[in-house]
Design a protein around this motif. Sequence first.
Motif, PDB file in Angstrom:
ATOM      1  N   TYR A   1      90.858  33.706 -11.418  1.00  0.00           N
ATOM      2  CA  TYR A   1      90.211  32.861 -12.417  1.00  0.00           C
ATOM      3  C   TYR A   1      89.935  33.714 -13.640  1.00  0.00           C
ATOM      4  O   TYR A   1      89.465  34.843 -13.524  1.00  0.00           O
ATOM      5  CB  TYR A   1      88.890  32.297 -11.866  1.00  0.00           C
ATOM      6  N   ILE A   2      90.221  33.189 -14.828  1.00  0.00           N
ATOM      7  CA  ILE A   2      90.068  33.992 -16.038  1.00  0.00           C
ATOM      8  C   ILE A   2      88.715  33.694 -16.706  1.00  0.00           C
ATOM      9  O   ILE A   2      88.583  32.867 -17.602  1.00  0.00           O
ATOM     10  CB  ILE A   2      91.264  33.790 -16.997  1.00  0.00           C
TER      11      ILE A   2
ATOM     12  N   THR B   1      88.600  40.144   3.494  1.00  0.00           N
ATOM     13  CA  THR B   1      90.065  40.128   3.453  1.00  0.00           C
ATOM     14  C   THR B   1      90.615  38.704   3.316  1.00  0.00           C
ATOM     15  O   THR B   1      91.820  38.496   3.398  1.00  0.00           O
ATOM     16  CB  THR B   1      90.652  40.784   4.719  1.00  0.00           C
ATOM     17  N   TYR B   2      89.742  37.734   3.125  1.00  0.00           N
ATOM     18  CA  TYR B   2      90.153  36.332   3.044  1.00  0.00           C
ATOM     19  C   TYR B   2      91.125  36.121   1.882  1.00  0.00           C
ATOM     20  O   TYR B   2      90.919  36.642   0.782  1.00  0.00           O
ATOM     21  CB  TYR B   2      88.930  35.438   2.865  1.00  0.00           C
ATOM     22  N   GLU B   3      92.174  35.348   2.131  1.00  0.00           N
ATOM     23  CA  GLU B   3      93.174  35.068   1.109  1.00  0.00           C
ATOM     24  C   GLU B   3      93.068  33.632   0.625  1.00  0.00           C
ATOM     25  O   GLU B   3      92.774  32.717   1.398  1.00  0.00           O
ATOM     26  CB  GLU B   3      94.580  35.329   1.661  1.00  0.00           C
ATOM     27  N   ASP B   4      93.307  33.444  -0.645  1.00  0.00           N
ATOM     28  CA  ASP B   4      93.310  32.131  -1.271  1.00  0.00           C
ATOM     29  C   ASP B   4      94.197  31.180  -0.459  1.00  0.00           C
ATOM     30  O   ASP B   4      95.386  31.449  -0.250  1.00  0.00           O
ATOM     31  CB  ASP B   4      93.862  32.286  -2.701  1.00  0.00           C
TER      32      ASP B   4
ATOM     33  N   GLY C   1      85.321  31.624   3.982  1.00  0.00           N
ATOM     34  CA  GLY C   1      86.114  32.187   2.905  1.00  0.00           C
ATOM     35  C   GLY C   1      85.778  33.638   2.614  1.00  0.00           C
ATOM     36  O   GLY C   1      85.543  34.449   3.517  1.00  0.00           O
ATOM     37  N   PHE C   2      85.730  33.966   1.321  1.00  0.00           N
ATOM     38  CA  PHE C   2      85.485  35.333   0.887  1.00  0.00           C
ATOM     39  C   PHE C   2      84.039  35.759   1.151  1.00  0.00           C
ATOM     40  O   PHE C   2      83.735  36.950   1.177  1.00  0.00           O
ATOM     41  CB  PHE C   2      85.807  35.437  -0.610  1.00  0.00           C
TER      42      PHE C   2
ATOM     43  N   ALA D   1      86.328  29.473  -7.209  1.00  0.00           N
ATOM     44  CA  ALA D   1      87.216  30.630  -7.297  1.00  0.00           C
ATOM     45  C   ALA D   1      86.620  31.827  -6.556  1.00  0.00           C
ATOM     46  O   ALA D   1      87.322  32.537  -5.825  1.00  0.00           O
ATOM     47  CB  ALA D   1      87.480  30.994  -8.751  1.00  0.00           C
ATOM     48  N   LEU D   2      85.338  32.049  -6.718  1.00  0.00           N
ATOM     49  CA  LEU D   2      84.692  33.200  -6.082  1.00  0.00           C
ATOM     50  C   LEU D   2      84.615  33.034  -4.565  1.00  0.00           C
ATOM     51  O   LEU D   2      84.854  33.982  -3.819  1.00  0.00           O
ATOM     52  CB  LEU D   2      83.289  33.388  -6.672  1.00  0.00           C
TER      53      LEU D   2
END
Length: 304
Positions: A153-154, A237-240, A231-232, A146-147
Amino acid sequence: MTVFKEILPFMKRLPIQKALTNQHRVFRSHVAHFWKNAKYDDVNDVINSIVSIDGADKEIIITERLVREVLDFLNDENSPTGFPERMVKGCMLRMGYNGLLNNANYLKACFTKPYKFFIHSVIHALSHRKGGYDVMKDYQMCMVTALVLNKKYIFSRIAFHYMKDNITLGSKSWMYLRFMQMMLDHAYPNLVKDEENDLMMLNHMDNETLIRLSKYQKNWPEPKNKTEFFGFIKDETYEDPDPVNHLKWRNDAEMKEKSAALELTKLEDFSETRNEWFTKVEKEKKKRGGKRTPEVQAEEGSSS
C-alpha cells in the motif's frame, strides 16, 4: 494496559512504524511559513514553498518520493492506494466489526479493544484532518486492511494527495504537522528552533488515551463477539491472500474456518457506498433474460 499489549508485537513490525511512533518536535513559525507560501505545481507534480533561515527565504520542494523517504514508508510507487470495498469490509467483519455493513465510514467503537487501539493509532497518525479520530474513512479502512493482511500500500501517495488538496482547494490548514516538520528538518537540518516560544504542544498517545480507548459509550457498547487475531497480526510470515485482484481477505485454508461462512452470509447484503478510495470491481455484461453477476462473487464459490 494489559488488554492492548497482545497486539503490540504486530504494531512494532508495521511498515509505518516511524509515522506511528516518532514524536518529532514541531515549531509553529516553521509550519505557518510553509503553508502560507505553499503552491502546487501540477506540471511537475510537486509542492513548492519557502523556509526562513537567518532572515532569508530558502526554497523547499515537497514530492511524494520525499514523503516516502522521510517517513520510511517501504512500499514502492506502484503499490495500490485502494482496494475493492467488499474485500475491505470482509476484512473488517473478520476483525469483529459489529456495526452497519453498508455505512460509508466505520466507527472504531464497533471493534474490540485491541483492534480499537490499533485503528486509533492509524487514524491519529495518518489522518489528514484534525480530530474526527472516532471514525475510519474509506482510505483509512484500506490502510488498516493492508496492514492486517500484509498487503502492499502506498501510504505516501495518500499523504501527498491531501497535501495537494490542501493547497488547490484554498484551505492551507496546518495538516500533517509532524510530517511537515520532519521534511523541513530533512531539507534544512540547521533551521533555528525557539523551544521556549515557538514549540507546539502536540497530543501524543499516553495513559489517559489508553484509558479512554478501553471504555465504551452507552450508544456503542463493547462488542461481545470474541475475535481471534489473524493474518499479519498473528503470523509475521503471513502472505497477502490475493496480491493481484485484491478480492479475498482470507487464503484458501482460512476459508474453511467457520467464521468465514458467517462473513459471507453477512456480505450477502453488501452494497457499494459513495466513496473516493475504494476501487471498483469489473462486472460482467448483462445477459438477456438473466441477472448481472459481479465477478467478485466467484471468490465465494471457489472458497467453499
